[in-house]
Design an enzyme around this catalytic site. Structure first.
Site, PDB file in Angstrom:
ATOM      1  N   SER A  14       0.827  -1.213   0.000  1.00  0.00           N
ATOM      2  CA  SER A  14       0.000   0.000   0.000  1.00  0.00           C
ATOM      3  C   SER A  14       0.855   1.253   0.000  1.00  0.00           C
ATOM      4  O   SER A  14       1.944   1.275   0.599  1.00  0.00           O
ATOM      5  CB  SER A  14      -0.883  -0.011   1.249  1.00  0.00           C
ATOM      6  OG  SER A  14      -1.502   1.234   1.411  1.00  0.00           O
TER       7      SER A  14
ATOM      8  N   TYR B 143      -1.552  -0.850  10.653  1.00  0.00           N
ATOM      9  CA  TYR B 143      -1.820  -1.447   9.339  1.00  0.00           C
ATOM     10  C   TYR B 143      -0.646  -1.207   8.390  1.00  0.00           C
ATOM     11  O   TYR B 143      -0.131  -2.128   7.757  1.00  0.00           O
ATOM     12  CB  TYR B 143      -3.109  -0.855   8.746  1.00  0.00           C
ATOM     13  CG  TYR B 143      -3.281  -1.132   7.271  1.00  0.00           C
ATOM     14  CD1 TYR B 143      -3.541  -2.419   6.808  1.00  0.00           C
ATOM     15  CD2 TYR B 143      -3.175  -0.110   6.323  1.00  0.00           C
ATOM     16  CE1 TYR B 143      -3.690  -2.678   5.450  1.00  0.00           C
ATOM     17  CE2 TYR B 143      -3.327  -0.355   4.975  1.00  0.00           C
ATOM     18  CZ  TYR B 143      -3.577  -1.638   4.528  1.00  0.00           C
ATOM     19  OH  TYR B 143      -3.714  -1.896   3.184  1.00  0.00           O
TER      20      TYR B 143
ATOM     21  N   LYS C 253       2.265  -3.821   6.473  1.00  0.00           N
ATOM     22  CA  LYS C 253       2.608  -3.869   5.047  1.00  0.00           C
ATOM     23  C   LYS C 253       4.114  -3.707   4.853  1.00  0.00           C
ATOM     24  O   LYS C 253       4.731  -4.422   4.054  1.00  0.00           O
ATOM     25  CB  LYS C 253       1.843  -2.782   4.282  1.00  0.00           C
ATOM     26  CG  LYS C 253       0.347  -3.026   4.183  1.00  0.00           C
ATOM     27  CD  LYS C 253       0.036  -4.224   3.317  1.00  0.00           C
ATOM     28  CE  LYS C 253      -1.434  -4.564   3.266  1.00  0.00           C
ATOM     29  NZ  LYS C 253      -1.714  -5.847   2.617  1.00  0.00           N
TER      30      LYS C 253
END
Ligand code: NAD
Ligand code: UD1
Length: 340
Positions: A124, A148, A152
């Site tokens: 992302s 989050y 990643k």
């Protein structure tokens, strides 16, 4: 090619499954449907006119995943499965690490047992630090600001170390910017549960009458009109990006990151104008203060994907608005009432 997709029933995974089938590949979908409906897979079968295998497996279940890969023996895995809500990842941090990081480790172990050496990973743009202005090239400093985003960044590192640990392995780390839109058929699309966090699904629900008005978070950013600026990429373009990444990963023995975006920043106000012009619908909205944690601008540098993958976005934001609205109108309850 035989391609196994984890999270293949999700928003981006379903569009990519369809693109792979249409390109003639054999696919197998692994998904535990934590954030998707099994109905998606039948719609993809109908749209493509092709059948494919699927199994309801949690990627954290190392044994079941290994057995599945050993039976299908994929040439490549595309790894979409994971948890993706930034705000939720703060109180649920450990769960995010368990699924996103732990699930990837069990996947890599299953791939080793099945002698599968090629991986495409859904990363992302949220991993980029925002101290320096956009556009963000792939060598822009990595400084995620949420659990989050950190999952990643950590998975990118783990995959890179996995590639380096043995010969003939290769990986592509795809850093998506802001995916929007739906397949033009209106048969598959984004089906968020509960109140949408992201702009486009919220706009669609306002226009559909399910929400009263859109709150525009901030009009005092250093952007052309003060509202937040993002790089919105049509999900159909994103799906095509995975086909290009598949061709690339089969010939590489390294780990390479690529941005998938358009290279063009669009403000919230411009999104609303484009949506209204494309669909003829009015989007009720009100300007409020900034959303905590938001950045003013996030835009991709897309030169590397163009140069090495031969891929660039082709669809317009108007196409994305129209296809998103088409999906919403045909499926006012998404894939079904079980969703909410
Ligand atoms: P999604 O939630 O629609 O799809 C993810 C799929 O993974 C779902 O079908 C879900 O049921 C499945 N899944 C979740 N946990 C699982 C588990 N433990 N085992 C098996 N399956 C599991 O999300 P999406 O928007 O399609 O995103 C796909 C990937 O792309 C994610 O990894 C996400 O972090 C990444 N990504 C998404 C965006 C975005 O804005 N949509 C942006 C950047 C990156
Ligand atoms: C969010 C995630 C990011 C993820 C991306 C794509 C955060 C902090 N970041 O980013 O990690 O990669 O989604 O899924 O959540 N907006 C409104 N009103 C709304 C919703 C959004 O004005 O109701 C504005 C936002 O302030 C922003 C733009 O619309 O300027 C896009 O927001 P959103 O769709 O949530 O995406 P991101 O903020 O880029």
């Amino acid at each position: 090619m035989k391609v196994l997709l984890t999270g293949g029933a999700g928003y981006i995974g379903s569009h990519t499954t369809l693109a792979l089938l249409r390109a003639g590949h054999d696919v197998f979908v692994v998904d535990n449907h934590r954030n998707s409906s099994p109905v998606v897979l039948d719609r993809v079968r109908a749209l493509s006119g092709r059948d494919f295998g699927a199994a309801e497996i949690d990627i954290c279940d190392a044994g079941a995943l290994a057995a599945c890969l050993a039976a299908f023996r994929p040439d490549c895995v595309i790894h979409f499965a994971g948890l993706k809500a930034v705000a939720e990842s703060i109180p649920e941090a450990v769960e995010y690490y368990r699924v996103n990081v732990g699930g990837t480790i069990s996947l890599l172990q299953a791939m080793d047992l099945a002698e599968c050496r090629k991986l495409i990973f859904s990363s992302s743009a949220t991993i980029y630090g925002t101290a320096l202005p956009p556009p963000f090239a792939e060598d822009h400093p990595i400084a995620p600001s949420s659990p989050y985003g950190r999952t990643k960044a950590q998975v990118e590192q783990i995959v890179t170390d996995w590639v380096a640990a043995a010969d003939h392995r290769g990986a592509v780390l795809l850093r998506y910017f802001n995916p929007v839109g739906a397949d033009p058929s209106g048969q598959i699309g984004e089906d968020p549960r509960g109140i949408p966090n992201n702009l486009m699904p919220y706009v669609l629900q306002v226009v559909a009458g399910r929400r009263e008005e859109l709150l525009v978070f901030g009009d005092d950013y250093d952007t052309p009109d003060g509202s937040g600026e993002r790089d919105y990429i049509h999900v159909v373009d994103l799906a095509r990006g995975h086909i290009a990444a598949l061709d690339y990963v089969m010939t590489t023995e390294a780990s390479a990151a690529f941005n998938l975006g358009t290279g063009r920043g669009v403000t919230v106000r411009e999104v609303l104008r484009t949506f209204e012009a494309a669909t003829g619908c009015t989007v009720a909205h009100r300007i409020v203060g900034r959303r905590p944690g938001d950045v003013g601008s996030s835009v991709a540098d897309v030169a590397k994907a163009a140069r090495l993958l031969g891929w660039c976005a082709q669809e317009t934001l108007a196409d994305a608005c129209l296809s998103g609205w088409n999906w919403q109108r045909r499926n006012p309850d998404g894939y079904g009432p079980h969703d909410r």
